[in-house]
Design an enzyme around this catalytic site. Structure first.
Site, PDB file in Angstrom:
ATOM      1  N   LEU A  23      42.103  40.897  33.765  1.00  0.00           N
ATOM      2  CA  LEU A  23      43.178  41.499  32.965  1.00  0.00           C
ATOM      3  C   LEU A  23      43.684  42.792  33.604  1.00  0.00           C
ATOM      4  O   LEU A  23      42.886  43.663  33.958  1.00  0.00           O
ATOM      5  CB  LEU A  23      42.662  41.786  31.553  1.00  0.00           C
ATOM      6  CG  LEU A  23      43.716  42.231  30.526  1.00  0.00           C
ATOM      7  CD1 LEU A  23      44.625  41.066  30.147  1.00  0.00           C
ATOM      8  CD2 LEU A  23      43.062  42.821  29.288  1.00  0.00           C
ATOM      9  N   HIS A  24      45.000  42.896  33.784  1.00  0.00           N
ATOM     10  CA  HIS A  24      45.556  44.129  34.350  1.00  0.00           C
ATOM     11  C   HIS A  24      46.903  44.457  33.728  1.00  0.00           C
ATOM     12  O   HIS A  24      47.793  43.613  33.656  1.00  0.00           O
ATOM     13  CB  HIS A  24      45.661  44.038  35.877  1.00  0.00           C
ATOM     14  CG  HIS A  24      46.416  42.846  36.398  1.00  0.00           C
ATOM     15  ND1 HIS A  24      45.885  41.565  36.419  1.00  0.00           N
ATOM     16  CD2 HIS A  24      47.646  42.738  36.924  1.00  0.00           C
ATOM     17  CE1 HIS A  24      46.771  40.734  36.940  1.00  0.00           C
ATOM     18  NE2 HIS A  24      47.856  41.411  37.257  1.00  0.00           N
ATOM     19  N   LEU A  25      47.001  45.725  33.303  1.00  0.00           N
ATOM     20  CA  LEU A  25      48.233  46.241  32.697  1.00  0.00           C
ATOM     21  C   LEU A  25      49.078  46.901  33.794  1.00  0.00           C
ATOM     22  O   LEU A  25      48.622  47.831  34.462  1.00  0.00           O
ATOM     23  CB  LEU A  25      47.871  47.271  31.618  1.00  0.00           C
ATOM     24  CG  LEU A  25      48.999  48.139  31.056  1.00  0.00           C
ATOM     25  CD1 LEU A  25      50.038  47.303  30.327  1.00  0.00           C
ATOM     26  CD2 LEU A  25      48.431  49.219  30.128  1.00  0.00           C
TER      27      LEU A  25
END
Length: 233
Positions: A147-149
């Site tokens: 997961l990466h914003l």
DNA sequence: GTTCTAGAAC
DNA sequence: GTTCTAGAAC
């Protein structure tokens, strides 16, 4: 010495061994072909059961995350790195230390983590250039695991932004605002984004994200977007 | 995700 | 002839 296996016990056993070897190779071959046929079939279950290992590059963020040259912030819960191929003047990735593969695996208990990621991402943007416009969000179907914003300035002024897929992944609904993800998780306890039209979004005609003017090529688009201001109003 | 490059588009 | 895109990568 006779080469006729039928008459010589030694040759008979060699002949037998050869036959066994052939049979084993054929068995392997038929297994491979069966697996190939499965993967070409239409059933999702078949595809899953014949799934190939993930390409090595999909895990690239795990090593980038621990690369001191890329890290810009770290605390007990998150690490923020510079994107290795920034698509704008400023482009960061906020990642949880815990391994959360993707949006689908998010649960209600992750809400505080997501809010923390958003907050620290916003602070990093502010620190980089307090006057520049930024967006914080997730790709609907990211290429990389973990997961990466994305925290990305809206100038999109970068030599690494090279093609339609790059452009559309940040300027169409393929880019989902962090705040919308958090709202959905709060409302439904999970994130169930309809991802079926994602590939079409990436193929849409090039359009300026500020004035919506349609551009025919990437170089023309890049020239055009320089005319706009990306300062906060 | 990127790199490479054939051939489409100009 | 050069620019640009789009698909393969075993």
């Amino acid at each position: 010495m006779s080469a006729n296996p039928g008459k010589n016990p030694l040759m008979r056993s060699i002949g037998f061994g050869f036959t066994v070897a052939l049979s084993v190779s054929y068995l392997k071959y038929s297994q491979v072909m069966a697996s190939k046929r499965k993967s070409e079939g239409k059933s999702e279950d078949d595809k899953v059961s014949a799934k190939k290992p993930a390409p090595f590059w999909k895990t690239g963020l795990l090593s980038s995350m621990h690369d001191p040259d890329l890290q810009v912030y770290k605390d007990g819960k998150v690490i923020i790195i510079k994107d290795k191929y920034p698509k704008a003047k400023f482009h960061f990735l906020v990642m949880p230390k815990d391994n959360i593969p993707n949006l689908k695996s998010l649960k209600k208990e992750n809400i505080e983590l997501l809010k923390h990621m958003h907050e620290k991402g916003k602070e990093t943007a502010e620190k980089s250039d307090p006057d520049l416009q930024f967006r914080l969000g997730y790709h609907a179907v990211p290429s990389m695991s973990h997961l990466h914003l994305h925290v990305i300035s809206q100038d999109f002024d970068s030599p690494c932004l090279k093609n339609k897929k790059h452009w559309n992944s940040f300027t169409t609904e393929y880019f989902v605002d962090s705040e919308d993800i958090i709202k959905e998780l709060e409302k439904n306890g999970k994130v169930i984004k309809d991802v079926s039209h994602s590939q079409e979004l990436l193929k849409k005609n090039l359009r300026c994200h500020v004035c919506r003017k349609e551009m025919t090529t990437i170089p023309a688009l890049k020239t055009h977007i320089k005319q706009h201001s990306y300062k906060k109003s």
